[in-house]
Design a protein around this motif. Structure first.
Motif, PDB file in Angstrom:
ATOM      1  N   ARG A   5      -1.226  17.380 -23.837  1.00  0.00           N
ATOM      2  CA  ARG A   5      -2.496  16.856 -23.439  1.00  0.00           C
ATOM      3  C   ARG A   5      -3.158  15.712 -23.995  1.00  0.00           C
ATOM      4  NH1 ARG A   5      -2.797  22.710 -23.645  1.00  0.00           N
ATOM      5  NH2 ARG A   5      -4.195  22.788 -25.724  1.00  0.00           N
ATOM      6  N   SER A   6      -2.871  15.564 -25.260  1.00  0.00           N
ATOM      7  CA  SER A   6      -3.433  14.639 -26.041  1.00  0.00           C
ATOM      8  C   SER A   6      -2.916  13.227 -25.659  1.00  0.00           C
ATOM      9  CB  SER A   6      -3.337  14.729 -27.631  1.00  0.00           C
ATOM     10  OG  SER A   6      -3.824  13.512 -28.287  1.00  0.00           O
ATOM     11  N   ASP A   7      -1.550  13.476 -25.721  1.00  0.00           N
ATOM     12  CA  ASP A   7      -0.571  12.114 -24.913  1.00  0.00           C
ATOM     13  C   ASP A   7      -1.324  11.918 -23.407  1.00  0.00           C
ATOM     14  OD1 ASP A   7       0.728  11.986 -27.141  1.00  0.00           O
ATOM     15  OD2 ASP A   7       2.641  12.990 -26.611  1.00  0.00           O
ATOM     16  N   PHE A   8      -1.287  12.647 -22.717  1.00  0.00           N
ATOM     17  CA  PHE A   8      -1.746  12.666 -21.397  1.00  0.00           C
ATOM     18  C   PHE A   8      -3.116  11.920 -21.426  1.00  0.00           C
ATOM     19  CE2 PHE A   8      -3.701  13.659 -17.433  1.00  0.00           C
ATOM     20  CZ  PHE A   8      -2.733  13.477 -16.535  1.00  0.00           C
ATOM     21  N   GLY A   9      -4.221  12.249 -22.071  1.00  0.00           N
ATOM     22  CA  GLY A   9      -5.261  11.485 -22.121  1.00  0.00           C
ATOM     23  C   GLY A   9      -5.312  10.247 -22.523  1.00  0.00           C
ATOM     24  N   ALA A  10      -4.278   9.866 -23.771  1.00  0.00           N
ATOM     25  CA  ALA A  10      -4.215   8.646 -24.389  1.00  0.00           C
ATOM     26  C   ALA A  10      -3.628   7.812 -23.120  1.00  0.00           C
ATOM     27  CB  ALA A  10      -3.388   8.723 -25.732  1.00  0.00           C
ATOM     28  N   LEU A  11      -2.617   8.163 -22.625  1.00  0.00           N
ATOM     29  CA  LEU A  11      -1.945   7.381 -21.487  1.00  0.00           C
ATOM     30  C   LEU A  11      -3.027   7.042 -20.379  1.00  0.00           C
ATOM     31  CD1 LEU A  11       1.311   9.054 -21.013  1.00  0.00           C
ATOM     32  CD2 LEU A  11       1.086   6.799 -21.911  1.00  0.00           C
ATOM     33  N   LEU A  12      -4.014   7.970 -19.810  1.00  0.00           N
ATOM     34  CA  LEU A  12      -4.816   7.494 -18.881  1.00  0.00           C
ATOM     35  C   LEU A  12      -6.011   6.594 -19.407  1.00  0.00           C
ATOM     36  CD1 LEU A  12      -6.238  11.024 -17.556  1.00  0.00           C
ATOM     37  CD2 LEU A  12      -4.536   9.142 -16.504  1.00  0.00           C
ATOM     38  N   HIS A  13      -6.200   6.571 -20.765  1.00  0.00           N
ATOM     39  CA  HIS A  13      -7.184   5.723 -21.251  1.00  0.00           C
ATOM     40  C   HIS A  13      -6.688   4.494 -21.513  1.00  0.00           C
ATOM     41  CE1 HIS A  13     -10.973   5.193 -24.095  1.00  0.00           C
ATOM     42  NE2 HIS A  13     -10.750   4.373 -23.213  1.00  0.00           N
ATOM     43  N   ALA A  14      -5.392   4.346 -21.857  1.00  0.00           N
ATOM     44  CA  ALA A  14      -4.513   2.933 -22.071  1.00  0.00           C
ATOM     45  C   ALA A  14      -4.418   2.217 -20.989  1.00  0.00           C
ATOM     46  CB  ALA A  14      -3.166   3.468 -22.863  1.00  0.00           C
ATOM     47  N   TRP A  15      -3.903   2.943 -19.884  1.00  0.00           N
ATOM     48  CA  TRP A  15      -3.661   2.352 -18.476  1.00  0.00           C
ATOM     49  C   TRP A  15      -4.754   2.102 -17.720  1.00  0.00           C
ATOM     50  CZ3 TRP A  15       0.940   6.443 -17.838  1.00  0.00           C
ATOM     51  CH2 TRP A  15       1.888   5.950 -18.339  1.00  0.00           C
ATOM     52  N   ASP A  17      -7.723   1.044 -19.038  1.00  0.00           N
ATOM     53  CA  ASP A  17      -7.964  -0.056 -19.971  1.00  0.00           C
ATOM     54  C   ASP A  17      -7.229  -1.415 -19.353  1.00  0.00           C
ATOM     55  OD1 ASP A  17     -10.059   0.854 -21.301  1.00  0.00           O
ATOM     56  OD2 ASP A  17      -8.866   1.042 -23.257  1.00  0.00           O
ATOM     57  N   ARG A  18      -5.939  -1.118 -19.149  1.00  0.00           N
ATOM     58  CA  ARG A  18      -4.940  -2.204 -18.542  1.00  0.00           C
ATOM     59  C   ARG A  18      -5.288  -2.810 -17.120  1.00  0.00           C
ATOM     60  NH1 ARG A  18       1.345  -0.555 -18.079  1.00  0.00           N
ATOM     61  NH2 ARG A  18       0.149   0.391 -16.052  1.00  0.00           N
ATOM     62  N   LEU A  19      -5.616  -1.867 -16.325  1.00  0.00           N
ATOM     63  CA  LEU A  19      -5.769  -2.397 -15.023  1.00  0.00           C
ATOM     64  C   LEU A  19      -6.833  -3.282 -14.705  1.00  0.00           C
ATOM     65  CD1 LEU A  19      -4.722  -2.278 -12.232  1.00  0.00           C
ATOM     66  CD2 LEU A  19      -6.081   0.068 -11.809  1.00  0.00           C
ATOM     67  N   SER A  20      -6.780  -4.400 -13.928  1.00  0.00           N
ATOM     68  CA  SER A  20      -7.714  -5.310 -13.717  1.00  0.00           C
ATOM     69  C   SER A  20      -8.553  -4.676 -12.561  1.00  0.00           C
ATOM     70  CB  SER A  20      -7.095  -6.726 -13.459  1.00  0.00           C
ATOM     71  OG  SER A  20      -8.351  -7.376 -12.639  1.00  0.00           O
ATOM     72  N   PRO A  21      -9.864  -4.762 -12.835  1.00  0.00           N
ATOM     73  CA  PRO A  21     -10.742  -4.446 -11.657  1.00  0.00           C
ATOM     74  C   PRO A  21     -10.696  -5.145 -10.490  1.00  0.00           C
ATOM     75  CG  PRO A  21     -11.923  -4.528 -13.637  1.00  0.00           C
ATOM     76  CD  PRO A  21     -10.911  -5.227 -14.021  1.00  0.00           C
ATOM     77  N   GLY A  70      -0.486  12.640  -9.509  1.00  0.00           N
ATOM     78  CA  GLY A  70      -0.096  11.835  -8.581  1.00  0.00           C
ATOM     79  C   GLY A  70      -1.117  10.886  -7.912  1.00  0.00           C
ATOM     80  N   ALA A  71      -2.253  11.406  -7.687  1.00  0.00           N
ATOM     81  CA  ALA A  71      -3.480  10.583  -7.470  1.00  0.00           C
ATOM     82  C   ALA A  71      -3.851   9.427  -8.533  1.00  0.00           C
ATOM     83  CB  ALA A  71      -4.652  11.444  -7.152  1.00  0.00           C
ATOM     84  N   LEU A  72      -3.608  10.106  -9.842  1.00  0.00           N
ATOM     85  CA  LEU A  72      -3.983   9.184 -10.906  1.00  0.00           C
ATOM     86  C   LEU A  72      -2.874   8.107 -11.472  1.00  0.00           C
ATOM     87  CD1 LEU A  72      -4.921  12.011 -13.629  1.00  0.00           C
ATOM     88  CD2 LEU A  72      -6.573  10.232 -12.543  1.00  0.00           C
ATOM     89  N   ALA A  73      -1.580   8.491 -10.973  1.00  0.00           N
ATOM     90  CA  ALA A  73      -0.737   7.505 -11.065  1.00  0.00           C
ATOM     91  C   ALA A  73      -0.798   6.401 -10.153  1.00  0.00           C
ATOM     92  CB  ALA A  73       0.950   8.173 -10.818  1.00  0.00           C
ATOM     93  N   ARG A  74      -1.210   6.615  -8.832  1.00  0.00           N
ATOM     94  CA  ARG A  74      -1.425   5.667  -7.891  1.00  0.00           C
ATOM     95  C   ARG A  74      -2.798   4.803  -8.132  1.00  0.00           C
ATOM     96  NH1 ARG A  74       0.216   9.979  -4.526  1.00  0.00           N
ATOM     97  NH2 ARG A  74      -1.912  10.601  -4.138  1.00  0.00           N
ATOM     98  N   ALA A  75      -3.664   5.667  -8.539  1.00  0.00           N
ATOM     99  CA  ALA A  75      -4.903   4.840  -8.828  1.00  0.00           C
ATOM    100  C   ALA A  75      -4.696   3.571  -9.931  1.00  0.00           C
ATOM    101  CB  ALA A  75      -6.134   5.876  -9.116  1.00  0.00           C
ATOM    102  N   LEU A  76      -4.001   4.104 -10.764  1.00  0.00           N
ATOM    103  CA  LEU A  76      -3.510   3.196 -12.036  1.00  0.00           C
ATOM    104  C   LEU A  76      -2.569   2.188 -11.842  1.00  0.00           C
ATOM    105  CD1 LEU A  76      -3.752   6.133 -14.620  1.00  0.00           C
ATOM    106  CD2 LEU A  76      -5.206   4.234 -14.461  1.00  0.00           C
ATOM    107  N   GLN A  77      -2.030   2.235 -10.528  1.00  0.00           N
ATOM    108  CA  GLN A  77      -0.982   1.142 -10.299  1.00  0.00           C
ATOM    109  C   GLN A  77       0.361   1.356 -11.026  1.00  0.00           C
ATOM    110  OE1 GLN A  77      -2.596  -2.387  -9.398  1.00  0.00           O
ATOM    111  NE2 GLN A  77      -4.337  -1.498  -8.024  1.00  0.00           N
ATOM    112  N   LEU A  78       0.867   2.543 -11.621  1.00  0.00           N
ATOM    113  CA  LEU A  78       1.838   2.729 -12.374  1.00  0.00           C
ATOM    114  C   LEU A  78       3.025   2.412 -11.799  1.00  0.00           C
ATOM    115  CD1 LEU A  78       0.812   6.037 -14.175  1.00  0.00           C
ATOM    116  CD2 LEU A  78       0.153   3.725 -14.814  1.00  0.00           C
ATOM    117  N   SER A  79       4.033   2.007 -12.667  1.00  0.00           N
ATOM    118  CA  SER A  79       5.520   1.855 -12.091  1.00  0.00           C
ATOM    119  C   SER A  79       6.154   3.216 -11.895  1.00  0.00           C
ATOM    120  CB  SER A  79       6.202   0.952 -13.174  1.00  0.00           C
ATOM    121  OG  SER A  79       6.623   1.840 -14.278  1.00  0.00           O
ATOM    122  N   ARG A  80       7.477   3.320 -11.347  1.00  0.00           N
ATOM    123  CA  ARG A  80       7.861   4.701 -11.194  1.00  0.00           C
ATOM    124  C   ARG A  80       8.038   5.275 -12.583  1.00  0.00           C
ATOM    125  NH1 ARG A  80       9.914   6.140  -6.274  1.00  0.00           N
ATOM    126  NH2 ARG A  80       9.812   4.556  -4.599  1.00  0.00           N
TER     127      ARG A  80
END
Length: 287
Positions: A5-15, A17-21, A70-80
């Motif tokens: 769960r900690s890793d999941f939250g850290a990934l969300l926050h990092a990705w 921060d990475r995505l351009s508005p 899945g919705a978060l992955a699309r919103a964050l524009q993640l690669s596969r």
């Protein structure tokens, strides 16, 4: 699981921060302190509450569903590969080969965001709406207000639930019955290509039970190529608006981009401009 769960939250926050508005379709204004997306912007894109996104990032929300991930992955524009990593840190198996893909490539998301003047919706092979821009919401209503399981064009055409109730009245220039028949033909084609997809099987069974028209077409509909169409949509604020509707196939992703446009200078283009300015709500009628 606590570490996951900690890793999941850290990934969300990092990705986040990475995505351009700008790549996500948000204006970049002076004085913006966040290096990437704000938490409320991610929540808006994923169709989630800001509080839930906060709890996910802090590791306080447990066991997000596959739909949420899945919705978060699309919103964050993640690669596969990034998408699969997000699923695994949530304790879920990534989507398997042989099932209908809902992953929208980052390039397609950037395209929909930057073509902000054009209503665009992106659909999976079973006609589930998986991505849309602000103008799509302005024209058709906000899909995030519809349960995720109901954001499906076949359910809107043949079902009796929230999907059907959310559709604004429209008429097509195509021959009577041609549009619903083409949707059924597409689902039959999808079944032949994704025989192991449980969601698709459930969709077809539900509609064959709920709709006599669907059941009849299921036995008769043959594959038909999607062509350009003109549709007149009855909008609650701007009235009837007639637009060219085109379906564009995304190579290699088994996705369809549906776009609506009007000739420059036409009355209908003016109505689209009004929807763009008011976000689909006429002045003085904001909630």
């Amino acid at each position: 699981m606590a570490r996951s769960r900690s890793d999941f939250g850290a990934l969300l926050h990092a990705w986040r921060d990475r995505l351009s508005p700008a790549d996500a379709g948000f204006p970049v204004t002076r004085g913006r302190r966040a290096p990437g997306l704000r938490r409320e912007e991610l929540a808006q894109l994923a169709g989630l509450s800001v509080d839930y996104v906060l709890r996910l990032e802090q590791g306080r929300a447990r066991n997000p569903s596959a739909q949420v991930v899945g919705a978060l992955a699309r919103a964050l524009q993640l690669s596969r590969s990034e998408r699969d990593e997000l699923y695994r840190t949530a304790g879920l198996l990534p989507p398997q080969d042989g099932t209908i893909a809902t992953h929208v490539p980052p390039g397609i998301q950037r395209l929909t965001a930057r073509l902000g003047d054009v209503p665009i919706g992106v659909f999976a092979a079973d006609w589930t709406l998986v991505w849309w821009n602000g103008m799509w919401s302005a024209l058709h209503g906000d899909p995030s207000t519809v349960p995720a399981t109901e954001r499906n064009l076949a359910r809107a055409v043949f079902g009796a639930g929230a999907a059907r109730a959310s559709v604004r009245p429209f008429r097509s220039d195509r021959a009577d019955g041609e549009f619903p028949a083409s949707i059924v033909a597409d689902l039959k084609d999808a079944v032949s290509r994704y025989p192991a997809d449980a969601g698709l099987d459930r969709l077809v069974r539900d509609l064959r039970t709920a709709s006599g028209a669907f059941a009849r077409l299921w036995t008769t509909a043959t594959a038909s190529q999607h062509t350009s169409d003109r549709k007149t949509i009855r909008h609650p604020e701007v009235g009837d608006i007639t637009l060219d509707c085109d379906v564009l196939v995304v190579p290699g992703a088994d996705l369809r981009m549906v776009t609506y446009t009007a000739a420059a200078g036409s009355d209908d283009a003016g109505k689209l401009d009004l929807l763009r300015v008011t976000n689909g709500r006429a002045a003085g009628m904001l909630p």
